[in-house]
Design a protein around this motif. Structure first.
Motif, short mmCIF file in Angstrom:
data_model
loop_
_atom_site.label_atom_id
_atom_site.label_comp_id
_atom_site.label_asym_id
_atom_site.label_seq_id
_atom_site.Cartn_x
_atom_site.Cartn_y
_atom_site.Cartn_z
N ARG A 67 2.39 6.48 3.65
CA ARG A 67 3.71 6.70 3.03
C ARG A 67 4.80 5.85 3.68
O ARG A 67 6.00 6.14 3.56
CB ARG A 67 4.06 8.18 3.11
N ALA A 95 -2.86 12.41 -7.31
CA ALA A 95 -2.56 11.44 -6.26
C ALA A 95 -1.78 10.25 -6.81
O ALA A 95 -0.83 9.76 -6.18
CB ALA A 95 -3.86 10.95 -5.62
N THR A 96 -2.15 9.79 -8.00
CA THR A 96 -1.46 8.64 -8.59
C THR A 96 -0.08 9.05 -9.11
O THR A 96 0.89 8.29 -8.96
CB THR A 96 -2.30 8.05 -9.73
N LEU A 147 -9.61 9.67 -2.62
CA LEU A 147 -8.75 10.72 -3.18
C LEU A 147 -9.29 11.12 -4.55
O LEU A 147 -8.70 10.83 -5.58
CB LEU A 147 -7.30 10.23 -3.24
N CYS A 190 0.85 -1.18 0.00
CA CYS A 190 0.00 0.00 0.00
C CYS A 190 0.89 1.24 0.00
O CYS A 190 1.84 1.34 0.77
CB CYS A 190 -0.90 -0.02 1.23
N THR A 247 -3.55 3.56 -4.17
CA THR A 247 -3.09 4.91 -4.49
C THR A 247 -4.23 5.93 -4.44
O THR A 247 -3.99 7.12 -4.20
CB THR A 247 -2.42 4.95 -5.87
N LEU A 248 -5.46 5.50 -4.69
CA LEU A 248 -6.61 6.41 -4.65
C LEU A 248 -7.46 6.19 -3.40
O LEU A 248 -8.54 6.76 -3.27
CB LEU A 248 -7.47 6.25 -5.90
N ALA A 249 -6.96 5.35 -2.49
CA ALA A 249 -7.64 5.11 -1.21
C ALA A 249 -9.11 4.78 -1.41
O ALA A 249 -10.00 5.37 -0.80
CB ALA A 249 -7.47 6.31 -0.29
N VAL A 276 2.52 9.04 -6.40
CA VAL A 276 3.04 7.71 -6.09
C VAL A 276 3.99 7.24 -7.18
O VAL A 276 5.06 6.69 -6.88
CB VAL A 276 1.87 6.71 -5.93
N VAL A 336 1.92 1.49 -10.48
CA VAL A 336 0.79 1.56 -9.55
C VAL A 336 -0.31 0.64 -10.08
O VAL A 336 -0.45 0.44 -11.29
CB VAL A 336 0.26 3.00 -9.38
N SER A 362 0.24 5.57 -0.77
CA SER A 362 -0.62 6.66 -1.24
C SER A 362 -0.29 7.92 -0.46
O SER A 362 0.57 7.92 0.44
CB SER A 362 -2.10 6.31 -1.05
N TYR A 365 -10.32 1.97 3.39
CA TYR A 365 -9.53 3.21 3.43
C TYR A 365 -10.15 4.27 4.33
O TYR A 365 -9.45 5.22 4.71
CB TYR A 365 -9.26 3.70 2.01
#
Length: 488
Positions: free
Chosen positions: A179, A265-266, A207, A173, A201-203, A269, A278, A175, A230
């Protein structure tokens, strides 16, 4: 011309898309007994591949995902298929491992699995080492292309590396909310060449613009597993207010680039040093985000973007522990919540037995060649007190784990000590004393850090010594004492 996703080589001659399409939502789509049209969903996979998103991730427990991928493979469209094996902890004999791989190959309709990843529920059961050794043998036979792991922490990842298992990836995981993988895990990746496959990555869709400036959802009205999971992460980092700060910062950056919060957000990452790709989930046959995902490769985050995002991230509370800990110890940040009952359902690693003629005394062995030879027990319980003998990184009857690597041996030893204490009715929280014996004092800090990761929340009394020599090819030996119901 439509944008195509960037590509990266995981190994010579083996490239993947930096956006991997995850099929975990197949299980969610089937959870109420719904029957899916597997052939139609395989055609949807082909549409992803034709758009450049030709790398797919799945697992043995993602419903019909492997069967759908098998139909996709039968079309001979190319692409890369990753799957996972998530066995219940137990003896990992050659027959058990080979049967699992054969089953996956049959469902995937392939003679060679591109990337086989192992998830292991409880490291105190040492079968994961046997499983990886057998998977490596299958890799040498050509039945597996690359070997990877899923939700392994840095210490156990390093242990396999130090034990000679060549690994390509670890799926974790990562995001704006979580972290942990940017810390010790990234440092290990830089030293070893291993790469990360990032999920979450997008929870679970949190996100995104959908939740910017909105009140939190009522958990009672949340039905999909990903969002359930999430929301627990949001609670850990500081709550809905902190999420809104992150969304606000990401929204500012997205408007600057003419994109979406999800893109920002992606992209954040993707720009982390150890990340190869991802994993973005897809609900095949229902909706797709291929065009939006392709826009990830039309921009990069500049220093101003990172500063704005970093200011919001500074308001967060760090997710506890290392990668994968959310599946093995509190706080359990999973869709199902607390997994302690699930973990407790697995059989104990070792079997304790009563000591003849000594009422109230129990003991256990672990299969080491030294225990019967020298006439001692691995651990003994007398009343509320558990005493664990000096323990080395001896796997099975006599194999030395990670020769020459003190920290990795300490990881294995503390797992074995935990298994012994649990078999006698205790937990690591009951440990009151440990003693550590080192072959070479230069290893004191890295071994101490391993001890701290496992027992730092317990803070037992501890003694650390360099000794003139340890019997056998060992760098470290550890003993422990626990009191299950101590007097105040």
């Amino acid at each position: 011309m439509p944008l195509k996703p960037d590509r990266i080589a995981l190994a010579p001659g083996f490239e993947i898309s930096r956006i991997v399409t995850g099929l975990w939502q197949i299980a969610d789509m089937e959870k109420d007994g719904r029957q899916l049209d597997l052939d139609a969903l395989a055609l949807d996979m082909r549409a992803y591949a034709e758009a450049g998103f030709d790398s797919f991730d799945m697992a043995d427990h993602y419903g019909s995902a492997e069967d759908i991928a098998g139909r996709f493979n039968a079309m001979q469209c190319g692409g890369a298929i990753f799957t996972k094996w998530c066995p219940a902890p137990g003896p990992m004999t050659s027959a058990v491992v080979r049967a699992a791989v054969a089953r996956a190959k049959d469902r995937l309709q392939t003679e060679k699995i591109d990337l086989m990843q192992l998830h292991w529920w409880m490291f105190q059961h040492p079968g994961w080492i046997d499983a990886m050794k057998e998977l490596a043998a299958l890799q040498a036979e050509g039945q597996i292309g690359l070997l990877g792991l899923t939700n392994f922490d840095t210490g156990h990842l390093r242990l396999l590396h130090d034990h000679g298992i060549k690994l390509a990836t670890n799926q974790v995981c990562l995001s704006l909310l979580d972290r942990r993988a940017t810390e010790d895990m990234t440092a290990f990746c830089a030293a070893s060449g291993l790469r990360l496959l990032a999920y979450g990555t997008l929870a679970g869709g949190l996100l995104s613009e959908k939740w910017l400036g909105k009140p939190p959802p009522d958990p009672r009205n949340v039905s999909d597993w990903s969002t359930m999971k999430y929301l627990r992460f949001v609670e850990q980092i500081g709550g809905w207010r902190v999420l809104q700060a992150i969304l606000g910062a990401a929204a500012e950056v997205s408007r600057k680039h003419g994109l979406y919060i999800a893109n920002v957000a992606t992209r954040w990452v993707l720009e982390q040093k150890a990340v190869a790709a991802v994993i973005v989930g897809a609900r095949l046959g229902e909706r797709q985000h291929r065009d939006a995902n392709a826009r990830l490769f039309s921009f990069v985050l500049d220093a101003e973007d990172h500063e704005r995002i970093g200011h919001a991230l500074a308001q967060t509370t760090r997710i506890p522990g290392d990668c994968g800990d959310e599946y093995r110890r509190p706080p359990f940040l999973t869709a199902s919540g607390d997994l302690s009952h699930h973990l407790a359902s697995f059989p104990k690693v070792f079997a304790a037995q009563d000591v003849p003629g000594k009422p109230g005394r129990r003991r256990l062995d672990t299969g080491s060649i030294w225990e019967p030879l020298a006439g001692y027990s691995r651990a003994v319980r007398i009343g509320d007190r558990i005493l664990v003998s000096g323990t080395t990184a001896t796997h099975g009857a006599g194999e030395v784990v990670a020769p020459g690597h003190a920290a990795s041996q300490a990881v294995y030893i503390l797992d074995k000590i935990r298994a012994a204490i649990e078999a006698l009715g205790g937990t690591m929280e009951d440990v009151v004393r440990t003693r550590i014996y080192l072959r070479d004092q230069k290893d004191w800090e890295e071994v101490s850090r391993v001890h701290g990761r496992v027992l730092g929340h317990v803070r037992p009394a501890n003694t650390l010594l360099e000794v003139s020599g340890l019997i056998g090819n060992y760098e470290v030996e550890i003993e422990a004492e626990a009191i299950v119901e101590g007097n105040e």
